[in-house]
Design an enzyme around this catalytic site. Sequence first.
Site, PDB file in Angstrom:
ATOM      1  N   HIS A  82       0.830  -1.198   0.000  1.00 21.53           N
ATOM      2  CA  HIS A  82       0.000   0.000   0.000  1.00 21.53           C
ATOM      3  C   HIS A  82       0.866   1.250   0.000  1.00 21.53           C
ATOM      4  CE1 HIS A  82      -3.532   2.467   0.859  1.00 21.53           C
ATOM      5  NE2 HIS A  82      -2.722   3.186   1.610  1.00 21.53           N
ATOM      6  N   ASP A 161     -14.994   3.152   8.170  1.00 17.88           N
ATOM      7  CA  ASP A 161     -13.978   4.076   7.661  1.00 17.88           C
ATOM      8  C   ASP A 161     -14.541   4.930   6.536  1.00 17.88           C
ATOM      9  OD1 ASP A 161     -11.245   5.175   7.149  1.00 17.88           O
ATOM     10  OD2 ASP A 161     -11.614   4.191   5.230  1.00 17.88           O
ATOM     11  N   ARG A 168     -14.484  13.345   7.934  1.00 17.94           N
ATOM     12  CA  ARG A 168     -13.203  14.038   8.156  1.00 17.94           C
ATOM     13  C   ARG A 168     -12.899  15.005   7.025  1.00 17.94           C
ATOM     14  NH1 ARG A 168      -9.374   9.321   8.162  1.00 17.94           N
ATOM     15  NH2 ARG A 168      -7.778  10.933   8.225  1.00 17.94           N
ATOM     16  N   SER A 183      -7.382   4.490   9.517  1.00 15.85           N
ATOM     17  CA  SER A 183      -8.159   4.437   8.279  1.00 15.85           C
ATOM     18  C   SER A 183      -7.507   3.467   7.281  1.00 15.85           C
ATOM     19  CB  SER A 183      -8.243   5.846   7.695  1.00 15.85           C
ATOM     20  OG  SER A 183      -8.703   5.838   6.370  1.00 15.85           O
ATOM     21  N   LYS A 187      -8.636  -0.934   6.426  1.00 16.76           N
ATOM     22  CA  LYS A 187      -8.940  -1.477   5.098  1.00 16.76           C
ATOM     23  C   LYS A 187      -7.981  -2.610   4.737  1.00 16.76           C
ATOM     24  CE  LYS A 187      -9.036   2.843   3.852  1.00 16.76           C
ATOM     25  NZ  LYS A 187      -9.200   4.189   3.330  1.00 16.76           N
TER      26      LYS A 187
END
Length: 441
Positions: A82, A161, A168, A183, A187
């Site tokens: 990621h 989320d 947010r 967050s 995931k």
Amino acid sequence: MHMVDCIAKKRNGEEHSSDEIKELITAYTRGDIPDYQMAAWLMAVYLNGMSAEETSAMTRAMAQSGKVMNLDAVSGIKVDKHSTGGVADTTTLVVAPLVAAAGVPVSKMSGRGLGFTGGTIDKLESIPGFRTMLTEEEFIANLNVHGLAVTGQTPNIAPADGRIYALRDVTATVESIPLIASSIMSKKIAAGADKILLDVKVGRGAFMKSIDKAVELAQTMVTIGETVGRQTVAVLTNMEEPLGQAVGNSLEVWEALEILKGKGCQALRELCLILGAHMMVLANQAATLQQAYTILEKFLLDGLALAKFCEFIEAQGGNAAVAQNYNLLPQAKYQKQIKACQTGYIQSILADQIGYAAMRLGAGREFKEQPIDLAAGILLHCRVGDRVEKDQVIATVYASHSQKLSLAGAIIEKAIFVTASPVNTLPLLLGFVDKNGYKPI
Ligand code: URA
Ligand code: CA
């Protein structure tokens, strides 16, 4: 606990118990807490932070708010990679087939781009026919057969989320390390991979502008991963200048294909090899990073990584002929060349401004669900430190509308600085974080 008491507790800088966090997240996801109270609590978190325990509890609660993928039916150690988001960050398109070719199963749930950062799902959609929404059965079947599957994130992955991130976004509470870390990690955990490699971007084109903040984010995410039993490591990489040459969806597919053919931008290629080597080691497919790097470099040169990419494209319904015929990718109607204003050296290429210009061209989104132009974007023909002659072409802009071309062209001209005296190249790799802590390079 009443929500007003939770807000007061965080406002006063006190620490919640894990049960309180879980109750709060669960109640909000059920719709039992109004947005105005959640917004007040998020602002209190933004201002006062959260402990490691609170952050892990929030991550777990968000991961468990929806479906947690079970990938036990796929053999081998599944590694997810990621990136926290940057400009010209095409690494997934290269690294995924590269390590899959080397025997590491890659299961990826990716997002769409937002703001000046691109998204892998949008990039893949520039390949004609490519399907980015797989059913769970297809996802697992493709992983077993091809060792590689990429799908868009379904709404039932960490739905808490999804709602909190949207809140947010409109309450100035995005830039909080515990909130960003929970967050992202919620995931990753829900997506089911065994191990997680994070590429934490640092610099003006990234969420984290300073190395200190990036280390803090990386350490927070590594701690969360380790706490829930998913080995997690992070590399910290430079995002002052764009990573690759191409910014924009079909242009980035082109660049990924060039690298998979053993060519392409050296910085992007190098980072792909480094990330891939970490994934190999995490998956126990290589003993050392050096050994993994050597194997992967060979796979770029002998065409095996490219063949895996083509196999993957076909497995998801796409036309793999794009690998040989780039004209099959969406093509922009208009082009404009940006030229160096003087002879000298490239002093800076402002990644955030280049990303912003790409967004204004239509390659990215200003708001969620905005349609994007897959053909639009920018090709950079220089990097920081390069010598250039006056009027040498330093960038090419691609657009479907001529007004957008001139608007973006003006932004790009102001984003690339040339100076008379020599300039050092920027370091690519800044550091590394694992459960033992931070190691600078
Ligand atoms: N990316 C995410 O998924 N969440 C954040 O909060 C920030 C970046
Ligand atoms: Ca992201």
